[in-house]
Design a protein around this motif. Sequence first.
Motif, PDB file in Angstrom:
ATOM      1  N   ASP A  70      79.920  41.916  53.133  1.00 19.96           N
ATOM      2  CA  ASP A  70      78.721  41.223  52.660  1.00 19.96           C
ATOM      3  C   ASP A  70      77.541  41.575  53.565  1.00 19.96           C
ATOM      4  OD1 ASP A  70      78.899  39.592  54.972  1.00 19.96           O
ATOM      5  OD2 ASP A  70      80.035  38.063  53.894  1.00 19.96           O
ATOM      6  N   ARG A  71      76.336  41.207  53.131  1.00 22.35           N
ATOM      7  CA  ARG A  71      75.141  41.610  53.867  1.00 22.35           C
ATOM      8  C   ARG A  71      75.105  40.976  55.250  1.00 22.35           C
ATOM      9  NH1 ARG A  71      69.440  39.636  53.395  1.00 22.35           N
ATOM     10  NH2 ARG A  71      68.244  41.034  54.732  1.00 22.35           N
ATOM     11  N   ALA A  72      75.559  39.744  55.384  1.00 21.43           N
ATOM     12  CA  ALA A  72      75.537  39.094  56.699  1.00 21.43           C
ATOM     13  C   ALA A  72      76.376  39.877  57.699  1.00 21.43           C
ATOM     14  CB  ALA A  72      76.040  37.661  56.589  1.00 21.43           C
ATOM     15  N   SER A  73      77.539  40.333  57.271  1.00 22.91           N
ATOM     16  CA  SER A  73      78.398  41.118  58.157  1.00 22.91           C
ATOM     17  C   SER A  73      77.756  42.456  58.497  1.00 22.91           C
ATOM     18  CB  SER A  73      79.769  41.346  57.504  1.00 22.91           C
ATOM     19  OG  SER A  73      80.577  42.178  58.303  1.00 22.91           O
ATOM     20  N   LEU A  74      77.168  43.111  57.496  1.00 20.35           N
ATOM     21  CA  LEU A  74      76.489  44.384  57.750  1.00 20.35           C
ATOM     22  C   LEU A  74      75.360  44.202  58.763  1.00 20.35           C
ATOM     23  CD1 LEU A  74      76.187  45.943  54.172  1.00 20.35           C
ATOM     24  CD2 LEU A  74      77.681  46.716  56.021  1.00 20.35           C
ATOM     25  N   CYS A  75      74.602  43.120  58.612  1.00 22.85           N
ATOM     26  CA  CYS A  75      73.468  42.899  59.516  1.00 22.85           C
ATOM     27  C   CYS A  75      73.925  42.573  60.934  1.00 22.85           C
ATOM     28  CB  CYS A  75      72.586  41.778  58.978  1.00 22.85           C
ATOM     29  SG  CYS A  75      71.625  42.233  57.515  1.00 22.85           S
ATOM     30  N   ASN A  76      74.865  41.652  61.068  1.00 19.51           N
ATOM     31  CA  ASN A  76      75.301  41.256  62.402  1.00 19.51           C
ATOM     32  C   ASN A  76      75.953  42.415  63.147  1.00 19.51           C
ATOM     33  OD1 ASN A  76      74.412  38.578  62.362  1.00 19.51           O
ATOM     34  ND2 ASN A  76      76.255  37.859  61.330  1.00 19.51           N
ATOM     35  N   THR A  77      76.759  43.206  62.443  1.00 19.97           N
ATOM     36  CA  THR A  77      77.400  44.335  63.126  1.00 19.97           C
ATOM     37  C   THR A  77      76.448  45.516  63.248  1.00 19.97           C
ATOM     38  OG1 THR A  77      78.413  45.126  61.049  1.00 19.97           O
ATOM     39  CG2 THR A  77      79.697  43.615  62.404  1.00 19.97           C
ATOM     40  N   GLY A  78      75.590  45.722  62.258  1.00 22.96           N
ATOM     41  CA  GLY A  78      74.622  46.813  62.344  1.00 22.96           C
ATOM     42  C   GLY A  78      73.659  46.643  63.502  1.00 22.96           C
ATOM     43  N   PHE A  79      73.228  45.408  63.742  1.00 24.56           N
ATOM     44  CA  PHE A  79      72.331  45.169  64.879  1.00 24.56           C
ATOM     45  C   PHE A  79      73.077  45.248  66.207  1.00 24.56           C
ATOM     46  CE2 PHE A  79      69.094  44.222  61.875  1.00 24.56           C
ATOM     47  CZ  PHE A  79      67.894  44.369  62.558  1.00 24.56           C
ATOM     48  N   ASP A  80      74.358  44.975  66.201  1.00 26.62           N
ATOM     49  CA  ASP A  80      75.158  45.195  67.402  1.00 26.62           C
ATOM     50  C   ASP A  80      75.181  46.683  67.755  1.00 26.62           C
ATOM     51  OD1 ASP A  80      76.908  44.759  69.543  1.00 26.62           O
ATOM     52  OD2 ASP A  80      78.683  44.824  68.269  1.00 26.62           O
ATOM     53  N   ALA A  81      75.350  47.534  66.743  1.00 24.31           N
ATOM     54  CA  ALA A  81      75.326  48.984  66.986  1.00 24.31           C
ATOM     55  C   ALA A  81      73.987  49.409  67.576  1.00 24.31           C
ATOM     56  CB  ALA A  81      75.596  49.740  65.686  1.00 24.31           C
ATOM     57  N   LEU A  82      72.888  48.867  67.028  1.00 21.90           N
ATOM     58  CA  LEU A  82      71.579  49.223  67.560  1.00 21.90           C
ATOM     59  C   LEU A  82      71.421  48.736  68.998  1.00 21.90           C
ATOM     60  CD1 LEU A  82      68.865  50.552  66.995  1.00 21.90           C
ATOM     61  CD2 LEU A  82      68.032  48.351  66.127  1.00 21.90           C
ATOM     62  N   ALA A  83      71.970  47.570  69.302  1.00 21.40           N
ATOM     63  CA  ALA A  83      71.917  47.081  70.678  1.00 21.40           C
ATOM     64  C   ALA A  83      72.630  48.037  71.628  1.00 21.40           C
ATOM     65  CB  ALA A  83      72.546  45.691  70.758  1.00 21.40           C
ATOM     66  N   HIS A  84      73.770  48.570  71.212  1.00 14.80           N
ATOM     67  CA  HIS A  84      74.470  49.549  72.048  1.00 14.80           C
ATOM     68  C   HIS A  84      73.615  50.791  72.272  1.00 14.80           C
ATOM     69  CE1 HIS A  84      78.556  47.744  70.615  1.00 14.80           C
ATOM     70  NE2 HIS A  84      78.009  47.024  71.583  1.00 14.80           N
ATOM     71  N   LEU A  85      72.968  51.234  71.221  1.00 17.37           N
ATOM     72  CA  LEU A  85      72.126  52.427  71.335  1.00 17.37           C
ATOM     73  C   LEU A  85      70.947  52.160  72.270  1.00 17.37           C
ATOM     74  CD1 LEU A  85      72.277  53.323  67.552  1.00 17.37           C
ATOM     75  CD2 LEU A  85      73.243  54.718  69.397  1.00 17.37           C
ATOM     76  N   TYR A  86      70.297  51.014  72.111  1.00 19.47           N
ATOM     77  CA  TYR A  86      69.172  50.673  72.976  1.00 19.47           C
ATOM     78  C   TYR A  86      69.618  50.491  74.430  1.00 19.47           C
ATOM     79  CZ  TYR A  86      65.889  49.604  69.109  1.00 19.47           C
ATOM     80  OH  TYR A  86      65.036  49.669  68.025  1.00 19.47           O
TER      81      TYR A  86
END
Length: 370
Positions: free
Chosen positions: A183-199
């Motif tokens: 679902d979108r909530a899962s995509l957002c929460n995990t997608g932003f986690d990936a971006l946090a790792h990159l940053y």
Amino acid sequence: MRKDGFYMPVRVICEDDAVRKSAALLKKLGRKALIVTGRHSADACGVYADLCAALEEGGIASCRFSAVEPNPSVETILQAREFGLAEGADFVIGAGGGSPMDAAKAIALMIRHAEKGAEYLYQSGQDASALPVVCIPTTCGTGSEVTGVSVLTSEQLGTKKSIPYKIFPDLALIDGKYLMSADRASLCNTGFDALAHLYESYINSSATPLSRMIAEDGMRAWKDNLPILLGRRDLDAESAENLMRSAMLGGMAIAHTGTSLPHALSYALTYNYAVPHGQAVCFFMTGYLEAADAFGARRALELSGFENASAFGEAYRQCCHLPDLPEETVRKTMDAQIRALASDKAKCAKAPFPVDQDVLRKIVYRSYEA
């Protein structure tokens, strides 16, 4: 010449039907697999069925431990260890989000050291040998499939914390199709986690040209999928593959550098208020990006599709929403976390700028500003 280097010992396979095509590789790891999953998602996305088919093709026996909770506890690791020992498992497969994959690594360690108690998980300088581990991500955030990190929740310590062992998977099998049921909530929460790792790997005192090259590739891939997280475009197979790729690259980057201040701050929100991990980390990211403006933040924001840190913060609020926690509710908890983090010289040194309690307070409370 500036010293550089990179170490990432995981064999990674990214392709359609990666799991079903890997029976021969799985057979090389052992005769009986302990499959570690959460309660439902591995069935819903199809990865468990694919695993069973691949193991059957390879003539490999298996057993399943499906009681891994979000933010897996030390107690769960010990329960799974006893189950795996009783079943005679000789390798471990973690399939799911970061929780089952992190748990699989710790379980593989504790099965290898069957005589040890819970305290062994957090003893530094001990034997880090473990059973072979396979990781199969079904979310697009953690990157655990390519790191040696295992983060557990310890009631004794009163927080989430990485164990001090580096347990890299032997094999990572990555297939974007497992995202299609999210679902979108899962995509957002995990997608932003990936971006946090990159940053956090990019804006990091341990960053090197090689680790930054990997992070930059991940940020470019992440940028292309921001409209999906914002709800402006539907997820398709190509986008799912790109989201998995950005998460994997974020994992590779932090495997080299480690994470920085937002991750260290986030554990207080997750442990005390059950805020999902990616949401908790990025709650502190706007302040971190502003503090790091002269240390690579502008370049990172540009690569990932944001004009400035405020634009990132707005996208975060649209996708993940601010935790429903009034400032006064968390101030006591976070002030204690600030004091503890300010005294952790090794973690503060990960930031490429001077860190003290005043700096940390600005980072922590920035997200409450309009």
